[in-house]
Design a protein around this motif. Sequence first.
Motif, short mmCIF file in Angstrom:
data_model
loop_
_atom_site.label_atom_id
_atom_site.label_comp_id
_atom_site.label_asym_id
_atom_site.label_seq_id
_atom_site.Cartn_x
_atom_site.Cartn_y
_atom_site.Cartn_z
N TYR A 159 10.00 1.75 0.90
CA TYR A 159 10.02 0.44 0.43
C TYR A 159 8.56 -0.04 0.26
O TYR A 159 8.04 -0.72 1.04
N LYS A 160 7.99 0.11 -0.90
CA LYS A 160 6.57 -0.16 -1.39
C LYS A 160 6.32 -0.25 -2.68
O LYS A 160 7.20 0.17 -3.44
N ILE A 161 5.07 -0.69 -2.89
CA ILE A 161 4.64 -1.29 -4.23
C ILE A 161 4.55 0.16 -5.11
O ILE A 161 4.73 -0.03 -6.51
N THR A 162 4.26 1.33 -4.67
CA THR A 162 4.14 2.43 -5.34
C THR A 162 5.35 3.26 -5.54
O THR A 162 5.47 4.32 -5.90
N ASN A 163 6.67 2.47 -5.15
CA ASN A 163 7.77 3.07 -5.64
C ASN A 163 8.75 2.09 -6.26
O ASN A 163 9.63 1.52 -5.74
N GLY A 164 8.50 2.00 -7.53
CA GLY A 164 9.28 0.93 -8.33
C GLY A 164 8.38 0.89 -9.80
O GLY A 164 8.12 1.87 -10.29
N LEU A 165 9.00 -0.15 -10.33
CA LEU A 165 8.28 -0.65 -11.82
C LEU A 165 6.99 -0.30 -11.90
O LEU A 165 6.31 0.15 -12.98
N PHE A 166 6.19 -0.62 -10.86
CA PHE A 166 4.66 -0.63 -10.75
C PHE A 166 4.17 0.67 -10.59
O PHE A 166 2.95 0.76 -10.73
N PHE B 164 0.94 -1.24 0.00
CA PHE B 164 0.09 -0.07 0.14
C PHE B 164 0.76 1.08 -0.15
O PHE B 164 2.33 1.21 0.02
N ASP B 165 0.22 2.29 -0.18
CA ASP B 165 1.29 3.57 -0.54
C ASP B 165 1.37 4.25 0.70
O ASP B 165 0.92 5.24 1.08
N SER C 225 3.96 3.78 -12.07
CA SER C 225 2.91 4.51 -12.75
C SER C 225 1.55 3.81 -13.07
O SER C 225 0.91 4.51 -13.91
N ASN C 226 1.54 2.64 -12.82
CA ASN C 226 0.22 1.96 -13.06
C ASN C 226 -1.02 2.57 -12.33
O ASN C 226 -0.93 3.03 -11.05
N PRO C 227 -2.02 2.68 -12.79
CA PRO C 227 -3.16 3.16 -12.45
C PRO C 227 -3.74 2.73 -11.18
O PRO C 227 -4.29 3.12 -9.93
N LYS C 228 -3.15 1.38 -10.86
CA LYS C 228 -3.72 0.60 -9.50
C LYS C 228 -2.49 0.28 -8.84
O LYS C 228 -2.39 -0.69 -8.10
N ALA C 229 -1.49 1.17 -8.64
CA ALA C 229 -0.16 0.88 -8.04
C ALA C 229 -0.28 0.74 -6.58
O ALA C 229 0.25 0.02 -5.92
N ASN C 230 -1.54 1.52 -6.03
CA ASN C 230 -1.63 1.33 -4.58
C ASN C 230 -2.48 0.10 -4.34
O ASN C 230 -3.72 0.19 -4.30
N VAL C 231 -1.97 -0.82 -4.57
CA VAL C 231 -2.68 -2.12 -4.65
C VAL C 231 -3.71 -2.44 -3.40
O VAL C 231 -4.85 -3.11 -3.98
N ALA C 232 -3.35 -2.38 -2.27
CA ALA C 232 -4.24 -2.55 -1.17
C ALA C 232 -5.65 -1.79 -1.43
O ALA C 232 -6.78 -2.28 -1.11
N LYS C 233 -5.34 -0.65 -1.90
CA LYS C 233 -6.71 0.16 -2.51
C LYS C 233 -7.68 -0.75 -2.99
O LYS C 233 -8.90 -0.63 -2.73
N TYR C 234 -7.27 -1.02 -4.24
CA TYR C 234 -7.65 -1.62 -5.17
C TYR C 234 -8.31 -3.08 -4.70
O TYR C 234 -9.40 -3.36 -5.26
N VAL C 235 -7.70 -3.70 -4.01
CA VAL C 235 -7.99 -5.12 -3.64
C VAL C 235 -9.21 -5.08 -2.63
O VAL C 235 -10.26 -5.42 -2.80
N PHE C 236 -9.05 -3.83 -1.69
CA PHE C 236 -10.22 -3.57 -0.87
C PHE C 236 -11.44 -3.24 -1.36
O PHE C 236 -12.58 -3.75 -1.29
N ASP C 237 -11.41 -2.23 -2.32
CA ASP C 237 -12.36 -1.79 -3.37
C ASP C 237 -13.08 -3.09 -4.09
O ASP C 237 -14.33 -2.90 -4.27
N ALA C 238 -12.36 -3.85 -4.66
CA ALA C 238 -12.86 -4.71 -5.41
C ALA C 238 -13.69 -5.63 -4.74
O ALA C 238 -14.77 -6.19 -5.13
N PHE C 239 -13.14 -6.21 -3.59
CA PHE C 239 -13.80 -7.21 -2.54
C PHE C 239 -15.02 -6.47 -1.99
O PHE C 239 -15.90 -7.00 -1.71
#
Length: 480
Positions: free
Chosen positions: A142-149, A135-136, A151-165
Amino acid sequence: MKQFIVLASILLVLVSGLKAQELGIHPQSHEYEWPKDQKVLEKLDQWQDLKFGMIIHWGLYAVPGIIESWELCSEDWINRPDSMTYNEFKQWYWGLKDQFNPVNFDPDQWAQAASDAGMKYLVFTTKHHDGFNMFDTQQTDYKITNGLFASNPKANVAKYVFDAFRAKGFWIGAYYSKPDWHNQDFWWDKYATPNRNVNYDIRKFPEKWENFKTFAYNQIGELMHDYGKVDILWLDGGWVRPKETVNEEVLSWGAPIPDWDQQIDMPKIATMAREAQPGLLIVDRTVHGPYENYQTPERAIPEKQLPYPWESCITLGNNWGFVPNEHYKTPATVVHDLAEIVAKGGALLLGVGPKPDGTLDPEAVKLMEEIGAWMDANGKAIYNTRITPVYEDGNVYFTASKDAKTTYAIACLDEKSDVPATVKWKGNIPAKGSKMTLLSANKTVKWKVVNDEVVVSIPSSFRSKNSSYPALSFEFKSGK
């Protein structure tokens, strides 16, 4: 790349033979303290209606397909490749952040698969022991929003996982590791990292530990304030705890116990979290007391019925996260575990690990659909039920409606055998003349009592359509 693949393969083989106790697995306990907060009690009762959830481990460890975090821990049960020093391994592992780019990340697929399986709540790993954040967080880079991913619109992974479920009606649980092996206020590079605990004497460097407590408080605060409605705060890493709570149960794990206190001020965290999320269930695993609202025996089912809330967290395959060529359990095995767990008063939290590209393994999705097909027909015997005094007779498990007026019998069948012509059990004899329904077929069935044993006839029409079936569920009114 070849060295990377060989290393991952070696690690996978090495960890496959590890004992459960060595993997930090938390065993069952018999200590429990009921919450005093009325909102928490109400939510806990609602949680006990759900029965079936999904825990998702996903992080850097998915890239090579190895066990989550644990090879970073330098304890005597850990095996790493002989070709690498410990420091080389740590640098390799930390560097996986530069390879993690889940370009096909599809939380909607995950949520749909979980819904199709009949699951009702989610626990997602926002951060495991390795300290990599899914999450951001603003507390570390040291996080998913700081790296290759990034720039992805869903880079803040936890947010989009929580939203989908959440969109599928799921309860939302945030898994958070209390220890953080990447944080310099937990594992300080000034010293070696001999085990899972903080690697410096907190008594000598109290300011560093205060910094770490602030770090954990702030991260949990972000999850509680910035990610919508959260129902469960699922805290892992039970060795990070007040020293006075270290008891015989903790000592039995065989893990090293430091001389200093490793508490992170749970009263302060809980107060903040529940101000943001009223009624929040907190699961501070194995730290028995007001912040362990339900217990979590891991990879195991208690031998007997328990009178307080609990869940068994069990993997769909052999591993929590994704590994290549996983050996999955059959749908019948999962159904049988679920029936036993619910009859004993618990819930099943089933572990599924997404692939490094961000999708679920198609084989896992197919198995979840098959589990869901059984739940569609038989869920009435699982959801919203409570325990019965007689809860088991051989391979038959019993549950009851919340008002105790209706009883359910779940007969687990041998998946390699044909559906039998009759099913028998002792105990929970139906009221004289009462109707019995085979939920699996939505048909009324004939039953009788022979020598204090209930004998139920299974319709030939059902048997001809189902050469095998995970479990047969029956609904009836119990006799007095």
